[in-house]
Design a protein around this motif. Structure first.
Motif, PDB file in Angstrom:
ATOM      1  N   MET A  86     -43.116  20.689  30.920  1.00 44.12           N
ATOM      2  CA  MET A  86     -43.251  19.555  30.021  1.00 44.12           C
ATOM      3  C   MET A  86     -41.937  18.774  30.009  1.00 44.12           C
ATOM      4  N   GLY A  87     -42.042  17.505  29.614  1.00 47.66           N
ATOM      5  CA  GLY A  87     -40.878  16.633  29.601  1.00 47.66           C
ATOM      6  C   GLY A  87     -40.204  16.562  28.246  1.00 47.66           C
ATOM      7  N   GLU A  88     -39.356  15.576  28.143  1.00 49.01           N
ATOM      8  CA  GLU A  88     -38.576  15.368  26.930  1.00 49.01           C
ATOM      9  C   GLU A  88     -39.459  15.038  25.732  1.00 49.01           C
ATOM     10  N   VAL A  89     -38.940  15.397  24.560  1.00 53.71           N
ATOM     11  CA  VAL A  89     -39.545  15.005  23.294  1.00 53.71           C
ATOM     12  C   VAL A  89     -38.546  14.081  22.609  1.00 53.71           C
ATOM     13  N   THR A  90     -39.036  12.927  22.155  1.00 55.17           N
ATOM     14  CA  THR A  90     -38.183  11.990  21.437  1.00 55.17           C
ATOM     15  C   THR A  90     -38.755  11.725  20.056  1.00 55.17           C
ATOM     16  N   LEU A  91     -37.858  11.531  19.132  1.00 58.73           N
ATOM     17  CA  LEU A  91     -38.219  11.152  17.777  1.00 58.73           C
ATOM     18  C   LEU A  91     -37.378   9.934  17.445  1.00 58.73           C
ATOM     19  N   SER A  92     -38.011   8.912  16.877  1.00 60.71           N
ATOM     20  CA  SER A  92     -37.251   7.748  16.430  1.00 60.71           C
ATOM     21  C   SER A  92     -37.880   7.214  15.160  1.00 60.71           C
ATOM     22  N   GLY A  93     -37.053   6.602  14.345  1.00 61.73           N
ATOM     23  CA  GLY A  93     -37.563   6.042  13.111  1.00 61.73           C
ATOM     24  C   GLY A  93     -36.504   5.918  12.050  1.00 61.73           C
ATOM     25  N   LEU A  94     -36.961   5.964  10.812  1.00 62.81           N
ATOM     26  CA  LEU A  94     -36.085   5.707   9.675  1.00 62.81           C
ATOM     27  C   LEU A  94     -36.127   6.842   8.658  1.00 62.81           C
ATOM     28  N   LEU A  95     -34.982   7.079   8.056  1.00 58.85           N
ATOM     29  CA  LEU A  95     -34.818   7.973   6.910  1.00 58.85           C
ATOM     30  C   LEU A  95     -34.581   7.037   5.731  1.00 58.85           C
ATOM     31  N   VAL A  96     -35.489   7.029   4.751  1.00 56.70           N
ATOM     32  CA  VAL A  96     -35.477   6.020   3.697  1.00 56.70           C
ATOM     33  C   VAL A  96     -35.308   6.677   2.330  1.00 56.70           C
ATOM     34  N   CYS A  97     -34.183   6.396   1.677  1.00 54.41           N
ATOM     35  CA  CYS A  97     -33.922   6.924   0.340  1.00 54.41           C
ATOM     36  C   CYS A  97     -34.522   5.994  -0.708  1.00 54.41           C
ATOM     37  N   ARG A  98     -34.873   6.595  -1.853  1.00 52.20           N
ATOM     38  CA  ARG A  98     -35.462   5.813  -2.942  1.00 52.20           C
ATOM     39  C   ARG A  98     -34.663   5.929  -4.236  1.00 52.20           C
ATOM     40  N   SER A  99     -33.509   6.594  -4.168  1.00 55.77           N
ATOM     41  CA  SER A  99     -32.680   6.739  -5.371  1.00 55.77           C
ATOM     42  C   SER A  99     -31.232   7.005  -4.962  1.00 55.77           C
ATOM     43  N   ASP A 100     -30.333   6.793  -5.907  1.00 56.05           N
ATOM     44  CA  ASP A 100     -28.919   7.106  -5.661  1.00 56.05           C
ATOM     45  C   ASP A 100     -28.734   8.591  -5.376  1.00 56.05           C
ATOM     46  N   GLU A 101     -29.557   9.431  -6.007  1.00 59.35           N
ATOM     47  CA  GLU A 101     -29.459  10.874  -5.787  1.00 59.35           C
ATOM     48  C   GLU A 101     -29.817  11.234  -4.347  1.00 59.35           C
ATOM     49  N   GLU A 102     -30.844  10.602  -3.804  1.00 55.21           N
ATOM     50  CA  GLU A 102     -31.205  10.868  -2.414  1.00 55.21           C
ATOM     51  C   GLU A 102     -30.114  10.392  -1.462  1.00 55.21           C
ATOM     52  N   VAL A 103     -29.545   9.218  -1.725  1.00 55.42           N
ATOM     53  CA  VAL A 103     -28.436   8.716  -0.902  1.00 55.42           C
ATOM     54  C   VAL A 103     -27.280   9.712  -0.935  1.00 55.42           C
ATOM     55  N   ALA A 104     -26.943  10.207  -2.110  1.00 57.08           N
ATOM     56  CA  ALA A 104     -25.844  11.169  -2.246  1.00 57.08           C
ATOM     57  C   ALA A 104     -26.131  12.447  -1.471  1.00 57.08           C
ATOM     58  N   ALA A 105     -27.373  12.907  -1.472  1.00 60.21           N
ATOM     59  CA  ALA A 105     -27.733  14.119  -0.729  1.00 60.21           C
ATOM     60  C   ALA A 105     -27.582  13.897   0.772  1.00 60.21           C
ATOM     61  N   VAL A 106     -28.044  12.753   1.263  1.00 60.16           N
ATOM     62  CA  VAL A 106     -27.888  12.452   2.691  1.00 60.16           C
ATOM     63  C   VAL A 106     -26.410  12.401   3.045  1.00 60.16           C
ATOM     64  N   GLU A 107     -25.632  11.668   2.267  1.00 55.58           N
ATOM     65  CA  GLU A 107     -24.203  11.534   2.547  1.00 55.58           C
ATOM     66  C   GLU A 107     -23.490  12.888   2.521  1.00 55.58           C
ATOM     67  N   ALA A 108     -23.869  13.762   1.611  1.00 49.89           N
ATOM     68  CA  ALA A 108     -23.212  15.059   1.468  1.00 49.89           C
ATOM     69  C   ALA A 108     -23.527  16.016   2.618  1.00 49.89           C
ATOM     70  N   HIS A 109     -24.697  15.891   3.220  1.00 49.00           N
ATOM     71  CA  HIS A 109     -25.146  16.882   4.198  1.00 49.00           C
ATOM     72  C   HIS A 109     -25.286  16.362   5.620  1.00 49.00           C
ATOM     73  N   LEU A 110     -25.148  15.060   5.823  1.00 50.98           N
ATOM     74  CA  LEU A 110     -25.448  14.490   7.135  1.00 50.98           C
ATOM     75  C   LEU A 110     -24.498  14.963   8.225  1.00 50.98           C
ATOM     76  N   ARG A 111     -23.225  15.002   7.974  1.00 52.38           N
ATOM     77  CA  ARG A 111     -22.264  15.389   9.018  1.00 52.38           C
ATOM     78  C   ARG A 111     -22.575  16.776   9.566  1.00 52.38           C
ATOM     79  N   ALA A 112     -22.780  17.740   8.689  1.00 55.41           N
ATOM     80  CA  ALA A 112     -23.101  19.103   9.135  1.00 55.41           C
ATOM     81  C   ALA A 112     -24.437  19.132   9.874  1.00 55.41           C
ATOM     82  N   HIS A 113     -25.408  18.370   9.399  1.00 51.43           N
ATOM     83  CA  HIS A 113     -26.715  18.320  10.055  1.00 51.43           C
ATOM     84  C   HIS A 113     -26.576  17.803  11.488  1.00 51.43           C
ATOM     85  N   ILE A 114     -25.809  16.759  11.669  1.00 52.02           N
ATOM     86  CA  ILE A 114     -25.599  16.202  13.011  1.00 52.02           C
ATOM     87  C   ILE A 114     -24.893  17.216  13.902  1.00 52.02           C
ATOM     88  N   GLU A 115     -23.829  17.825  13.405  1.00 54.47           N
ATOM     89  CA  GLU A 115     -23.068  18.804  14.207  1.00 54.47           C
ATOM     90  C   GLU A 115     -23.933  19.996  14.610  1.00 54.47           C
TER      91      GLU A 115
END
Length: 92
Positions: free
Chosen positions: A1-30
């Motif tokens: 089988m070939g490559e799998v790709t995912l593309s799209g948007l991560l959409v926050c609906r509150s300041d709390e969700e934005v804060a959670a993304v900001e707090a955890h994104l670097r580790a998630h990417i690494e």
């Protein structure tokens, strides 16, 4: 089988969700970029401060499935479980 790709948007609906993304994104990417089979993984904030563009490439369905399982069971998944995902997946 070939490559799998995912593309799209991560959409926050509150300041709390934005804060959670900001707090955890670097580790998630690494951690994701270090996974076997990850060819590329980018999450970039858009002009809208509550929205991130997500682009992922894995070398096959098994690597993509392993990534999804790790994320669901990990800190990123728990911290961002309420954040809306508008994703398109190809190659499955």
């Amino acid at each position: 089988m070939g490559e799998v790709t995912l593309s799209g948007l991560l959409v926050c609906r509150s300041d709390e969700e934005v804060a959670a993304v900001e707090a955890h994104l670097r580790a998630h990417i690494e951690l994701t970029r270090a996974e076997p089979g990850c060819l590329s993984f980018d999450v970039v904030r858009t002009e809208d401060p509550w929205v991130w563009r997500v682009d992922e490439r894995f070398d096959g369905p098994a690597a993509f499935a392993a990534h999804q399982q790790r994320v669901a069971a990990g800190e990123w998944g728990a911290a961002t479980k309420t954040v809306e995902r508008r994703y398109s997946v190809r190659g499955l």
